[in-house]
Design an enzyme around this catalytic site. Structure first.
Site, PDB file in Angstrom:
ATOM      1  N   VAL A   1       8.238  15.383  49.506  1.00 44.02           N
ATOM      2  CA  VAL A   1       9.529  15.068  50.109  1.00 44.02           C
ATOM      3  C   VAL A   1      10.571  15.933  49.430  1.00 44.02           C
ATOM      4  CG1 VAL A   1       8.965  12.713  50.825  1.00 44.02           C
ATOM      5  CG2 VAL A   1       9.863  13.120  48.518  1.00 44.02           C
ATOM      6  N   SER A   2      11.699  16.124  50.100  1.00 45.08           N
ATOM      7  CA  SER A   2      12.679  17.079  49.573  1.00 45.08           C
ATOM      8  C   SER A   2      13.560  16.492  48.475  1.00 45.08           C
ATOM      9  CB  SER A   2      13.563  17.601  50.704  1.00 45.08           C
ATOM     10  OG  SER A   2      14.290  16.535  51.292  1.00 45.08           O
ATOM     11  N   GLY A   3      13.761  15.164  48.461  1.00 46.02           N
ATOM     12  CA  GLY A   3      14.662  14.576  47.473  1.00 46.02           C
ATOM     13  C   GLY A   3      14.247  13.176  47.064  1.00 46.02           C
TER      14      GLY A   3
ATOM     15  N   GLN B   1      14.464  10.260  49.697  1.00 49.32           N
ATOM     16  CA  GLN B   1      13.305  10.112  50.580  1.00 49.32           C
ATOM     17  C   GLN B   1      12.161   9.406  49.860  1.00 49.32           C
ATOM     18  OE1 GLN B   1      12.955  14.334  51.688  1.00 49.32           O
ATOM     19  NE2 GLN B   1      13.051  13.673  53.827  1.00 49.32           N
TER      20      GLN B   1
END
Length: 209
Positions: free
Chosen positions: A67-69, A72
């Protein structure tokens, strides 16, 4: 895609004369195919067989999620990815040997989980890596990772062929990073022109309220 060798390359890998390899081909001692031009091509599996290294079992797999961050991750998106991959593996009768994950952009080339996967691949027991979507593994350069892992007899399986429609916000962030990076190289990281370009692109891609 399985790596193949020309007669000369195959001979070099084994440390034998190329005429020896041609003799093996004529006597059907090794498997090979021919290109449209008539040249012999010998699969990597034949090299493994001759040097006594067995092919890895594709029913032993690793799974990778990203996931990007952290938002999330806290929302459970990473856990859902790993659960989906686990279910997919079990439905196919595959055993999960390793799990890898990252929190970070798909543009980031220095992800701890991905680097560990690549470090482990050469000597790992598994012969397959599962990901939910292609861009979970990397935003760009997927074919290069595919070719690299193929050298270790490890295949990448993407379980969802369509685009990840839930990753709009992440895609926007990645686009802005690319624009900022290229604009910075053209005009300088602190230039007002760079800032205007980034703000202009951001205004275009952000959803209307």
């Amino acid at each position: 895609m399985t790596k193949v060798y020309s007669v000369g390359e195959f001979a070099d890998e084994l440390g034998v004369h190329r005429e020896t390899v041609k003799k093996w081909c004529r006597e059907d001692q090794i498997q090979y195919s021919r290109t449209p031009g008539g040249h012999r091509r010998i699969p990597h599996t034949e090299l493994q067989r001759l040097v006594g290294k067995p092919s890895r079992r594709s029913d032993k797999v690793a799974i990778y999620g990203r996931v990007s961050g952290h938002a999330q991750k806290q929302d459970g998106d990473l856990d859902r990815q790993l659960e989906s991959l686990t279910e997919y593996a079990h439905n196919h009768g595959w055993s999960i040997e390793s799990k890898y994950s990252d929190v970070g952009s798909g543009l980031n080339e220095n992800r701890r989980g991905l680097n560990k996967l690549l470090d482990d691949a050469e000597n790992a027991d598994y012969g397959r890596v599962l990901v939910t979507y292609q861009d979970r593994l990397t935003r760009f350069g997927f074919s290069y990772l595919e070719r690299l892992l193929d050298q270790y007899d490890v295949e990448i399986t993407v379980i969802n062929e369509e685009t990840d429609k839930t990753a709009h916000e992440e895609l926007v962030d990645d686009l802005l990073q690319l624009v900022a990076s290229f604009a910075g190289k053209l005009y300088g990281m602190r230039s007002s022109k760079r800032k205007r370009i980034v703000e202009s692109v951001e205004a275009e891609v952000e959803p209307n309220e």
